[in-house]
Design an enzyme around this catalytic site. Structure first.
Site, short mmCIF file in Angstrom:
data_model
loop_
_atom_site.label_atom_id
_atom_site.label_comp_id
_atom_site.label_asym_id
_atom_site.label_seq_id
_atom_site.Cartn_x
_atom_site.Cartn_y
_atom_site.Cartn_z
N GLY A 12 0.56 -0.96 -0.08
CA GLY A 12 -0.02 0.11 -0.01
C GLY A 12 0.82 1.26 0.03
CG ASP A 13 0.31 4.11 2.26
OD1 ASP A 13 -0.96 4.40 1.63
OD2 ASP A 13 0.78 3.78 3.26
CE LYS A 16 -3.12 1.75 -3.61
NZ LYS A 16 -1.80 1.77 -2.66
N GLY A 40 -5.96 5.95 1.51
CA GLY A 40 -5.72 7.25 1.62
C GLY A 40 -4.66 7.44 0.35
CG HIS A 41 -5.52 6.35 -3.10
ND1 HIS A 41 -6.15 5.62 -4.06
CD2 HIS A 41 -5.15 5.39 -2.28
CE1 HIS A 41 -6.34 4.38 -3.64
NE2 HIS A 41 -5.49 4.14 -2.72
CB THR A 42 -1.20 11.87 -1.28
OG1 THR A 42 -1.29 11.14 -0.15
CG2 THR A 42 -1.14 13.19 -1.00
CB THR A 130 -7.07 2.08 8.92
OG1 THR A 130 -8.19 1.33 8.37
CG2 THR A 130 -5.89 1.80 7.52
CD GLN A 224 -6.75 -1.26 1.07
OE1 GLN A 224 -7.85 -1.75 0.09
NE2 GLN A 224 -7.35 0.30 1.50
NE ARG A 304 2.39 5.99 4.14
CZ ARG A 304 2.29 6.90 3.16
NH1 ARG A 304 3.38 7.33 2.60
NH2 ARG A 304 1.29 7.32 3.01
#
Ligand code: GDP
Ligand code: IMO
Ligand code: MG
Length: 423
Positions: A12-13, A16, A40-42, A130, A224, A304
């Site tokens: 994940g992270d 994406k 959580g997509h930034t 989470t 994810q 992370r």
């Protein structure tokens, strides 16, 4: 662009959201098909930061239809908040650019409470979720006691059912010594949010089938990553959905023979949030990246865990997802390193492993075999073309692509839309 599934090839992270935003320029529709607001997509556009949790990242571009598919689990309160938040940031969100499946399962207030209570009860053995109620929601779905978005269209019946489920959950919460929920407050808050969601509900399966026929270009935004997949991940330290490419079909109703490409996103190193084995974890690189203000979670803000690039895992990700092309992000995170390590295989006792073992205890005992690469020691954040990158950086990116077993298509050198190199 062909109908493309984008998956995370690590934990994940991977970036994406950023890559979806970049690829959306050539898409008509962006679809989310699994996970929930654990994601959580930034995306950073013109210096403005947007963090998407349930809404596809395609919402940031005009003229794109975004679809939340049947496989997603939806916390209506969270989604309503996300819609309102995006509108405050000047993003238009109407049923003309967002559709929500009428048979997606709902994450209800007690799912969140149960998630937290179960984690507390596990103590040291916790998963490190989470806390968004994802596991309990999918558990209710497969136990055939879940509630679905379509039910929001009949508020009276919905309220009765929700009260019954809340009462039931409170018995469990009390038994777990967790605070019970105030039924009236939880129900009212949820019904208020439901009013915001209702206009977006539709049969998205039929809609997507029509769009396939009309040859519209679809982009499936994975949430994810491969090793959080309920089947292929580091079970039980995983999420509760199929995060791999197959999940895009079951979670949207678009059949496999309408998909033409799978893109895998991975960082130039590795990160993981939550508990579970992580063979290449390295305190040095964690401290280094955190010191740069990087690698704090977009959903929970947790730091992370960081480590070296692990080709044993990404090789398996390429296999299980059928990855055709790779997008490598966060290349710039390694800009100042003298030497960069890459895990090319594991040692387990006397055996040398090319793929991760399925057994979690065996995985915990694996010792990475590293290959070292010289650092390029140059700022890459201004690079816009492949040849702008230092030769050692190009060699590193090509090497990790080769070790993974897929073609490098995109290299990312910063969080901004423009900091993206198409090969
Ligand atoms: P996702 O969940 O896969 O969409 O990824 P997240 O948004 O949770 O985490 C990725 C983080 O890396 C975010 O803060 C992004 O803005 C950032 N990011 C993505 N690509 C790059 C990159 O190439 N360089 C840098 N510096 N940041 C990046
Ligand atoms: P995106 O889409 C990173 C992790 C949690 C925990 C495990 C189970 O932003 O990449 P859950 O709440 O799903 O039951 O937690 O999965 N996790 C993520 N880690 N990125 C995510 O999403 C994640 N979604 C869940 O930290 O280890
Ligand atoms: Mg994320």
């Amino acid at each position: 662009m062909a109908n493309t599934i984008l998956v995370g090839a690590q934990w994940g992270d991977e970036g994406k959201g950023k890559i979806i935003d970049f690829l959306t320029e050539r898409a008509d529709i962006v679809v989310r098909s699994q996970g929930g607001n654990n994601a959580g997509h930034t995306v950073i556009v013109d210096g403005v930061k947007y963090v998407l949790h349930l809404i596809p990242s395609g919402i940031l571009r005009k003229g794109i239809m975004c679809v939340i598919g049947n496989g997603v689990v939806i916390d209506a309160v969270s989604l309503a908040g996300e819609i309102v938040g995006l509108r405050k940031q000047g993003i238009v969100v109407t049923p003309k650019n967002l559709m929500i499946s009428d048979c997606a399962h709902l994450t209800l207030p007690f799912h969140r409470a149960l998630d937290k209570a179960k984690e507390t009860a596990k103590g040291k053995g916790k998963i490190g979720t989470t806390g968004r109620g994802i596991g309990p929601t999918y558990a209710d779905k497969v136990s055939r006691v879940g509630m679905r978005t379509g039910e929001l269209l009949q508020p009276v019946r919905f309220a009765e059912k929700l009260k019954a489920r809340l009462d039931e959950a409170n018995v469990v919460l009390k038994a777990m010594k967790a605070a019970p929920l105030d039924v009236k407050a939880a129900r009212e808050e949820y019904l208020e949010a439901a009013k915001i969601i209702a206009p977006f509900l539709a049969n998205t399966v039929v809609y997507l089938a029509e769009q396939v026929k009309a040859k519209k270009q679809m982009l499936f935004e994975g949430a994810q990553g491969t090793f959080l997949d309920i089947d292929f991940g580091t079970y039980p330290y995983v999420t509760s959905s199929n995060t791999t490419s197959g999940g895009a079909c079951t979670g949207s109703g678009v059949p496999p023979n309408r998909i033409s490409k799978v893109v895998g996103t991975m960082k130039a190193y590795t990160t993981r949030v939550g508990e579970g084995p992580f063979p290449t974890e390295d305190k040095g690189i964690s401290d280094f990246l955190h010191g740069l203000g990087r690698e704090f979670g977009a959903t929970t803000g947790r730091a992370r865990r960081c480590g070296w690039f692990d080709a044993v895992f990404t090789r398996y990700a390429a296999m299980v997802n059928g990855i055709d092309e790779l997008a490598i992000t966060n290349t710039d995170g390694l800009d100042t390193m003298d030497t960069i390590k890459v895990c090319v295989a594991y040692k387990l006792g006397r055996a040398k492993l090319e793929y991760p073992p399925s057994d979690i205890d065996a995985l915990s005992k694996c010792v990475p075999i590293y290959q070292e690469f010289p650092g390029w020691k140059k700022d890459t954040t201004g690079a816009r073309k492949w040849n702008d990158l230092p030769p050692k950086c190009r060699a590193y990116l090509q090497a990790i692509s080769k070790l993974t077993g897929a073609k490098l298509a995109i290299a990312s050198v910063g969080p901004g839309r423009e900091q993206t190199i198409l090969l």
